[in-house]
Design a protein around this motif. Structure first.
Motif, PDB file in Angstrom:
ATOM      1  N   ALA A 166      22.009 -10.044 -59.057  1.00 20.35           N
ATOM      2  CA  ALA A 166      21.136 -10.273 -57.902  1.00 20.35           C
ATOM      3  C   ALA A 166      20.714 -11.723 -57.803  1.00 20.35           C
ATOM      4  N   GLU A 167      20.641 -12.418 -58.931  1.00 21.34           N
ATOM      5  CA  GLU A 167      20.158 -13.799 -58.941  1.00 21.34           C
ATOM      6  C   GLU A 167      21.254 -14.814 -59.263  1.00 21.34           C
ATOM      7  N   TRP A 168      22.512 -14.382 -59.284  1.00 20.87           N
ATOM      8  CA  TRP A 168      23.631 -15.284 -59.596  1.00 20.87           C
ATOM      9  C   TRP A 168      23.320 -16.085 -60.865  1.00 20.87           C
ATOM     10  N   HIS A 169      22.888 -15.334 -61.873  1.00 22.14           N
ATOM     11  CA  HIS A 169      22.478 -15.949 -63.146  1.00 22.14           C
ATOM     12  C   HIS A 169      23.585 -15.692 -64.174  1.00 22.14           C
ATOM     13  N   GLY A 210      21.631 -19.123 -50.281  1.00 23.35           N
ATOM     14  CA  GLY A 210      22.751 -19.873 -50.825  1.00 23.35           C
ATOM     15  C   GLY A 210      24.091 -19.185 -50.607  1.00 23.35           C
ATOM     16  N   THR A 211      25.136 -19.837 -51.067  1.00 28.98           N
ATOM     17  CA  THR A 211      26.504 -19.308 -51.027  1.00 28.98           C
ATOM     18  C   THR A 211      27.140 -19.529 -52.390  1.00 28.98           C
ATOM     19  N   ILE A 212      28.191 -18.755 -52.667  1.00 25.94           N
ATOM     20  CA  ILE A 212      28.880 -18.867 -53.951  1.00 25.94           C
ATOM     21  C   ILE A 212      30.380 -18.801 -53.710  1.00 25.94           C
ATOM     22  N   GLU A 226      30.443 -21.194 -58.263  1.00 27.51           N
ATOM     23  CA  GLU A 226      29.629 -22.386 -58.024  1.00 27.51           C
ATOM     24  C   GLU A 226      28.721 -22.109 -56.827  1.00 27.51           C
ATOM     25  N   ILE A 227      27.442 -22.359 -57.015  1.00 25.47           N
ATOM     26  CA  ILE A 227      26.428 -22.012 -56.011  1.00 25.47           C
ATOM     27  C   ILE A 227      26.037 -23.255 -55.214  1.00 25.47           C
ATOM     28  N   SER A 228      25.902 -23.081 -53.909  1.00 22.46           N
ATOM     29  CA  SER A 228      25.477 -24.197 -53.055  1.00 22.46           C
ATOM     30  C   SER A 228      24.557 -23.675 -51.946  1.00 22.46           C
ATOM     31  N   ASN A 229      23.823 -24.598 -51.332  1.00 20.98           N
ATOM     32  CA  ASN A 229      22.922 -24.300 -50.206  1.00 20.98           C
ATOM     33  C   ASN A 229      21.788 -23.336 -50.575  1.00 20.98           C
ATOM     34  N   GLU A 230      21.492 -23.244 -51.871  1.00 21.12           N
ATOM     35  CA  GLU A 230      20.469 -22.313 -52.305  1.00 21.12           C
ATOM     36  C   GLU A 230      19.104 -22.982 -52.379  1.00 21.12           C
ATOM     37  N   ILE A 231      18.072 -22.154 -52.469  1.00 23.54           N
ATOM     38  CA  ILE A 231      16.719 -22.625 -52.772  1.00 23.54           C
ATOM     39  C   ILE A 231      16.405 -22.172 -54.197  1.00 23.54           C
ATOM     40  N   ARG A 232      16.046 -23.103 -55.056  1.00 23.34           N
ATOM     41  CA  ARG A 232      15.756 -22.774 -56.451  1.00 23.34           C
ATOM     42  C   ARG A 232      14.257 -22.901 -56.714  1.00 23.34           C
ATOM     43  N   ILE A 233      13.722 -21.900 -57.382  1.00 25.02           N
ATOM     44  CA  ILE A 233      12.334 -21.956 -57.840  1.00 25.02           C
ATOM     45  C   ILE A 233      12.380 -22.042 -59.361  1.00 25.02           C
ATOM     46  N   PRO A 234      12.123 -23.213 -59.924  1.00 24.26           N
ATOM     47  CA  PRO A 234      12.307 -23.423 -61.369  1.00 24.26           C
ATOM     48  C   PRO A 234      11.495 -22.451 -62.224  1.00 24.26           C
ATOM     49  N   GLY A 235      12.188 -21.813 -63.170  1.00 24.86           N
ATOM     50  CA  GLY A 235      11.540 -20.956 -64.154  1.00 24.86           C
ATOM     51  C   GLY A 235      11.058 -19.607 -63.651  1.00 24.86           C
ATOM     52  N   MET A 236      11.149 -19.356 -62.352  1.00 23.00           N
ATOM     53  CA  MET A 236      10.530 -18.148 -61.787  1.00 23.00           C
ATOM     54  C   MET A 236      11.271 -16.866 -62.187  1.00 23.00           C
ATOM     55  N   LEU A 237      12.591 -16.916 -62.386  1.00 22.99           N
ATOM     56  CA  LEU A 237      13.314 -15.723 -62.814  1.00 22.99           C
ATOM     57  C   LEU A 237      12.849 -15.292 -64.205  1.00 22.99           C
ATOM     58  N   SER A 238      12.645 -16.241 -65.078  1.00 25.20           N
ATOM     59  CA  SER A 238      12.122 -15.920 -66.412  1.00 25.20           C
ATOM     60  C   SER A 238      10.726 -15.320 -66.307  1.00 25.20           C
ATOM     61  N   PHE A 239       9.915 -15.870 -65.410  1.00 21.63           N
ATOM     62  CA  PHE A 239       8.552 -15.357 -65.247  1.00 21.63           C
ATOM     63  C   PHE A 239       8.580 -13.930 -64.711  1.00 21.63           C
ATOM     64  N   LEU A 240       9.462 -13.658 -63.757  1.00 26.10           N
ATOM     65  CA  LEU A 240       9.581 -12.305 -63.209  1.00 26.10           C
ATOM     66  C   LEU A 240      10.067 -11.333 -64.272  1.00 26.10           C
ATOM     67  N   ALA A 241      10.936 -11.809 -65.147  1.00 24.42           N
ATOM     68  CA  ALA A 241      11.524 -10.938 -66.164  1.00 24.42           C
ATOM     69  C   ALA A 241      10.557 -10.614 -67.291  1.00 24.42           C
ATOM     70  N   GLY A 242       9.581 -11.492 -67.549  1.00 24.48           N
ATOM     71  CA  GLY A 242       8.718 -11.245 -68.695  1.00 24.48           C
ATOM     72  C   GLY A 242       7.359 -11.894 -68.657  1.00 24.48           C
ATOM     73  N   ASN A 243       6.906 -12.296 -67.461  1.00 26.16           N
ATOM     74  CA  ASN A 243       5.577 -12.915 -67.307  1.00 26.16           C
ATOM     75  C   ASN A 243       5.422 -14.205 -68.110  1.00 26.16           C
ATOM     76  N   ARG A 277      30.899  -6.155 -64.344  1.00 26.66           N
ATOM     77  CA  ARG A 277      29.895  -6.904 -63.587  1.00 26.66           C
ATOM     78  C   ARG A 277      29.784  -6.356 -62.166  1.00 26.66           C
ATOM     79  N   PRO A 278      28.584  -6.207 -61.665  1.00 27.65           N
ATOM     80  CA  PRO A 278      28.415  -5.782 -60.269  1.00 27.65           C
ATOM     81  C   PRO A 278      28.955  -6.856 -59.322  1.00 27.65           C
ATOM     82  N   PRO A 279      29.322  -6.477 -58.104  1.00 24.56           N
ATOM     83  CA  PRO A 279      29.757  -7.481 -57.126  1.00 24.56           C
ATOM     84  C   PRO A 279      28.624  -8.438 -56.787  1.00 24.56           C
ATOM     85  N   LEU A 280      28.968  -9.713 -56.648  1.00 23.54           N
ATOM     86  CA  LEU A 280      27.938 -10.736 -56.502  1.00 23.54           C
ATOM     87  C   LEU A 280      27.266 -10.731 -55.126  1.00 23.54           C
TER      88      LEU A 280
END
Length: 449
Positions: free
Chosen positions: A256-259, A272-274, A279-296, A313-316
């Motif tokens: 879901a997060e192209w991680h 964004g697009t992949i 390779e990911i482009s045109n995305e908006i990145r929020i630094p560190g937020m995926l880690s915060f969502l995963a474990g506060n 792997r699930p389809p992207l």
């Protein structure tokens, strides 16, 4: 190009059934709550507007229940016809929640019938209101039981497979699997929210068309207040679901997060697009937020997709489903909060045209978020139908007649959808609330209160 083999056709038929059914399932869970709230306020405040709201909502609700019965039956039929290998392995394990879901529906339907035919039959109006309780319980339990089946498919437990036989079956362990709490919470709160916003959207549209009365204004205040509360609950459910995925289904969250790389302080990627090289482009990145969502914590380590074999792997493209689900959820919370704030702060005009247009949009958008969420939930589990045990390809029927069934069911859904809309429009067309209010409550009086 998509190859229409038996597996693909089975997936398309099941998907089309679920996409159609989830509309009525969502309404079936959420509308009873709104009816109960409206009738409660009508009796408590001695206000005929709220009683009429409950009455008219209940009238329309019965039509959607009837359609939901047909589509729900189709799902049960398709489980056996399209996914026989899955049912052979898991059928005994999940038989209990499937049976209990049917029981919960009939429990709801019995009291719904009593509720509809006993308006004005009780001297004490609270007696009639009490009939709402089993309806709400039945609708919510129905959602609970069927959601436990889906949860089981994501985190299967409660059985062993020995020499190809399903043994050591524990139905309760299967029902109360690790995915059950977050999935049920998410399904129930989002159904309540979506139902409130659909009713709000209809009301806002009528007000925009200059046909609104005090009845409609009270309806909009009620539905948007409920929408705000349930939207907040849905946001909490989404947060808990993300933490569950990080722990139990890291490949689904990573897709879901192209991680791709396991790391802490992982970025949350929006839009964004992949390309084929990931390779990911045109995305908006929020630094560190995926880690915060995963474990506060920004230091939480999030497992990347590279930890899993490519075939598991699930389809992207589920990234877009996830983004749209979350984006619409945040919009719903924003628009409901804005309306409630305008209502409380008198210098603002809650009947502002732009705000009303935003509310009109929130109804269909909320239902789309439900659809996107279910697509993400199902496709994000791929290639598994029973995670870690059985793939979709292994579970599908080998019959060559799926294409015929696909066409017949699509025709059925088109007919059902057409007549559902037609009957609902016919039911309320040229029957304004004002006229019904005067007929049922002459002079705005509530006798017996």
């Amino acid at each position: 190009m998509l190859e229409l083999d038996g597996v693909t056709l089975s997936r398309l038929l099941t998907a089309s059934t679920l996409i159609f059914h989830v509309i009525f399932a969502t309404i079936g869970v959420g509308i009873p709550v709104m009816i109960a709230i409206a009738e409660f306020l009508g009796i408590k405040r001695k206000d005929p507007h709220y009683l009429l709201l409950a009455r008219r909502w209940a009238r329309g609700f019965t039509i959607t229940v009837a359609v939901g019965v047909v589509t729900g039956t189709a799902i049960g039929l398709q489980l056996s016809l399209l996914w026989p290998s899955f049912m052979q392995v898991a059928g005994q394990v999940i038989a209990l929640p499937l049976f209990m879901e049917t029981f919960a529906f009939f429990f709801e339907a019995i009291f719904l019938g009593i509720y509809l035919y006993t308006w004005d039959r009780f001297k004490n109006r609270w007696t009639h209101w009490l009939l709402n309780i089993p309806i709400v319980i039945g609708a919510t339990l129905s959602a609970f039981f069927i959601t436990t089946v889906n949860a089981f498919m994501n985190t299967p437990q409660g059985f062993d497979i020995i020499d190809g036989e399903t043994v050591n079956i524990s139905p309760l362990a299967a029902m109360f699997n690790p995915a059950t709490p977050t999935k049920v919470f998410h399904v129930v709160t989002s159904s309540y929210m979506t139902s409130a916003l659909i009713l709000a959207a209809i009301t806002a549209f009528i007000i925009l068309m200059k046909k609104g009365t005090d009845y409609h204004k009270k309806a909009l205040r009620l539905t948007m207040t409920a929408g705000l509360i349930f939207a907040a609950g849905t946001a909490l459910a989404g947060d808990l679901s993300a933490k569950f995925l990080a722990k139990e289904q890291p490949e689904k969250l990573a897709a879901a997060e192209w991680h791709f790389e396991t790391e802490s302080n992982a970025d949350l990627i929006l839009f964004g697009t992949i390309n084929e090289d990931n390779e990911i482009s045109n995305e908006i990145r929020i630094p560190g937020m995926l880690s915060f969502l995963a474990g506060n914590s920004f230091d939480t380590e999030v497992v990347g997709l590279n930890e899993f074999p490519e075939e598991e792997r699930p389809p992207l493209w589920v990234h877009y489903m996830f983004d749209m689900m979350v984006g619409i959820g945040m919009y719903s919370l924003f628009i409901a909060g804005l309306f409630v704030m305008f209502t409380l702060i008198k210098r603002f005009n809650e009947w502002n045209k732009l705000l009303l247009m935003g509310i009109v949009a929130s109804g269909p958008l909320a239902m789309l978020a439900i659809e996107f969420g279910w697509i993400y939930a199902e496709v994000g589990r791929q290639p598994w139908i029973l995670r870690g045990i059985m793939t979709v390809d292994e579970a599908a029927t080998t019959s060559s007649s799926v294409g015929i069934a696909f066409g017949l069911f699509l025709g059925l859904y088109a007919v059902l959808g057409f007549f559902c809309v037609r009957v609902l429009l016919k039911m309320f067309k040229d029957k304004p609330p004002k006229a019904e209010l005067e007929k049922r409550f002459p002079g705005g009086r509530l006798d017996g209160l």
